[in-house]
Every structure is written in structure tokens, then in C-alpha cells.
Design a protein around this motif. Structure first.
Motif, PDB file in Angstrom:
ATOM      1  N   TYR A 199      -8.913 -19.096  34.244  1.00  0.00           N
ATOM      2  CA  TYR A 199      -8.282 -17.763  34.257  1.00  0.00           C
ATOM      3  C   TYR A 199      -7.697 -17.472  35.636  1.00  0.00           C
ATOM      4  CZ  TYR A 199      -8.676 -12.546  33.939  1.00  0.00           C
ATOM      5  OH  TYR A 199      -8.475 -11.192  33.944  1.00  0.00           O
ATOM      6  N   VAL A 237      -2.495  -5.530  23.419  1.00  0.00           N
ATOM      7  CA  VAL A 237      -1.469  -5.341  24.451  1.00  0.00           C
ATOM      8  C   VAL A 237      -0.192  -6.081  24.071  1.00  0.00           C
ATOM      9  CG1 VAL A 237      -0.885  -5.784  26.873  1.00  0.00           C
ATOM     10  CG2 VAL A 237      -3.158  -4.929  26.269  1.00  0.00           C
ATOM     11  N   LYS A 238      -0.322  -7.269  23.537  1.00  0.00           N
ATOM     12  CA  LYS A 238       0.839  -8.070  23.139  1.00  0.00           C
ATOM     13  C   LYS A 238       1.752  -7.293  22.182  1.00  0.00           C
ATOM     14  CE  LYS A 238       2.595 -12.238  23.531  1.00  0.00           C
ATOM     15  NZ  LYS A 238       3.209 -12.653  24.763  1.00  0.00           N
ATOM     16  N   TYR A 262      -6.015  -8.754  24.277  1.00  0.00           N
ATOM     17  CA  TYR A 262      -4.764  -9.499  24.417  1.00  0.00           C
ATOM     18  C   TYR A 262      -3.832  -9.199  23.240  1.00  0.00           C
ATOM     19  CZ  TYR A 262      -1.572 -13.455  24.128  1.00  0.00           C
ATOM     20  OH  TYR A 262      -0.451 -14.237  24.015  1.00  0.00           O
ATOM     21  N   VAL A 270       8.012  -8.720  30.004  1.00  0.00           N
ATOM     22  CA  VAL A 270       6.687  -8.887  30.578  1.00  0.00           C
ATOM     23  C   VAL A 270       6.062 -10.150  30.005  1.00  0.00           C
ATOM     24  CG1 VAL A 270       4.369  -7.861  30.672  1.00  0.00           C
ATOM     25  CG2 VAL A 270       6.374  -6.390  30.791  1.00  0.00           C
ATOM     26  N   GLU A 271       5.349 -10.869  30.845  1.00  0.00           N
ATOM     27  CA  GLU A 271       4.631 -12.057  30.385  1.00  0.00           C
ATOM     28  C   GLU A 271       3.145 -11.742  30.344  1.00  0.00           C
ATOM     29  OE1 GLU A 271       5.691 -15.595  32.615  1.00  0.00           O
ATOM     30  OE2 GLU A 271       7.684 -14.767  32.930  1.00  0.00           O
ATOM     31  N   LEU A 272       2.493 -12.096  29.256  1.00  0.00           N
ATOM     32  CA  LEU A 272       1.062 -11.914  29.119  1.00  0.00           C
ATOM     33  C   LEU A 272       0.493 -13.204  28.550  1.00  0.00           C
ATOM     34  CD1 LEU A 272      -1.451 -10.007  29.175  1.00  0.00           C
ATOM     35  CD2 LEU A 272      -0.892  -9.436  26.800  1.00  0.00           C
ATOM     36  N   TYR A 273      -0.580 -13.682  29.164  1.00  0.00           N
ATOM     37  CA  TYR A 273      -1.201 -14.933  28.743  1.00  0.00           C
ATOM     38  C   TYR A 273      -2.670 -14.707  28.425  1.00  0.00           C
ATOM     39  CZ  TYR A 273       2.963 -16.827  30.964  1.00  0.00           C
ATOM     40  OH  TYR A 273       4.251 -17.096  31.318  1.00  0.00           O
ATOM     41  N   TYR A 274      -3.180 -15.525  27.519  1.00  0.00           N
ATOM     42  CA  TYR A 274      -4.593 -15.467  27.154  1.00  0.00           C
ATOM     43  C   TYR A 274      -5.292 -16.708  27.694  1.00  0.00           C
ATOM     44  CZ  TYR A 274      -8.760 -15.898  24.265  1.00  0.00           C
ATOM     45  OH  TYR A 274     -10.040 -16.053  23.833  1.00  0.00           O
ATOM     46  N   MET A 296      -2.570 -11.877  32.402  1.00  0.00           N
ATOM     47  CA  MET A 296      -3.647 -12.769  32.054  1.00  0.00           C
ATOM     48  C   MET A 296      -4.765 -11.934  31.455  1.00  0.00           C
ATOM     49  SD  MET A 296      -5.023 -15.671  31.926  1.00  0.00           S
ATOM     50  CE  MET A 296      -3.591 -16.435  32.588  1.00  0.00           C
ATOM     51  N   GLU A 297      -5.241 -12.349  30.325  1.00  0.00           N
ATOM     52  CA  GLU A 297      -6.323 -11.616  29.654  1.00  0.00           C
ATOM     53  C   GLU A 297      -7.361 -12.605  29.152  1.00  0.00           C
ATOM     54  OE1 GLU A 297      -8.870  -9.190  28.530  1.00  0.00           O
ATOM     55  OE2 GLU A 297      -7.082  -8.316  29.420  1.00  0.00           O
ATOM     56  N   ILE A 325       3.885  -4.692  24.173  1.00  0.00           N
ATOM     57  CA  ILE A 325       4.887  -5.160  25.142  1.00  0.00           C
ATOM     58  C   ILE A 325       5.910  -6.108  24.533  1.00  0.00           C
ATOM     59  CG2 ILE A 325       3.293  -4.857  27.079  1.00  0.00           C
ATOM     60  CD1 ILE A 325       2.988  -7.957  27.077  1.00  0.00           C
TER      61      ILE A 325
END
Length: 124
Positions: free
Chosen positions: A47, A11-12, A8, A20-24, A1-2, A15
Motif C-alpha cells: 500500500y 468512492v469509485k 474503495y 482522479v485516480e483511485l487504486y485498491y 489508494m484505499e 469519482i
């Protein structure tokens, strides 16, 4: 989470080929609620609560951002048995409550990385 769109996006890119999961999720401007002394007048509720919207469990959750204590607390129920939560900068006084939350919620304090002062705890 960013919460920061520039970070974001950075980093996206790094990765993209990792599992890996990353969310904004940006904060909402507010004069009433704040969850960050660094970014006052911002409501980070969306968030903080985003992990609840996903409603799934993880083997690893890394907490290193805004509203860290609330994010750590929220993440406790979204870690698989045997999974880990990593809390960055855990030596800071304001994060000491996280150590107590971890042990009360059946997490073993697994390791503290000396140079970065990072708490790693495992659910058992």
C-alpha cells in the motif's frame, strides 16, 4: 489508494467522471510487520510503496488513510513542482513529523484548514 474494498467501491462510484485516480491495495496479514495501530498484524508495505510502482508525478496527492506518515514521506518525491500534498488530521501528534519532512523537502506550508485540521503544503 484505499485498503478497504467496500470504501474503495463506494468512492469509485462517486469519482467515475472526475479526472482522479483511485487504486485498491489491501494489506497482507502478518504476525511480524504492522503499519497501523487500528489494524494490527497487517503489512501495509505494498500500500505504502504503490506510488513508486506507478512512477509518475502528480499535481495533487491526498494522504488520508493507513500508514499516513510513511505514505506522506513516500509521496514527497511524486509531486510536481507547484503541486500540493494534503494531509488530513495533521493536528495529531503522530503526524507532526510530516510538517518537518515537508519543509526539509522544499515544501511551503500553504494552509491549515481550521475545522478539519488539514495540512496543505506546496512544492516549490
Amino acid at each position: 489508494m484505499e485498503h478497504d474494498i467496500e470504501w474503495y467501491n463506494e468512492v469509485k462510484k462517486e469519482i467515475i467522471n472526475l479526472p482522479v485516480e483511485l487504486y485498491y491495495r489491501p494489506p497482507i496479514k502478518s504476525k511480524i510487520i504492522t503499519h497501523s495501530s487500528v489494524l494490527p498484524n497487517n503489512d501495509f508495505s505494498s500500500y505504502i510503496n504503490f506510488i513508486s510502482e506507478l512512477d509518475k508525478k502528480y499535481n495533487l496527492i491526498i494522504v488520508d488513510g493507513r500508514a499516513r506518515v510513511l505514505c506522506f514521506q513516500k509521496s514527497l518525491k511524486y509531486v510536481n513542482l507547484g503541486g500540493h500534498i494534503i494531509l488530513h488530521d495533521s493536528e495529531r501528534e503522530e503526524y507532526s513529523i510530516c510538517w518537518k519532512m515537508a519543509t526539509r523537502n522544499r515544501f511551503k506550508i500553504w494552509e491549515i484548514l481550521e475545522k478539519r485540521n488539514t495540512l496543505i503544503c506546496q512544492k516549490y
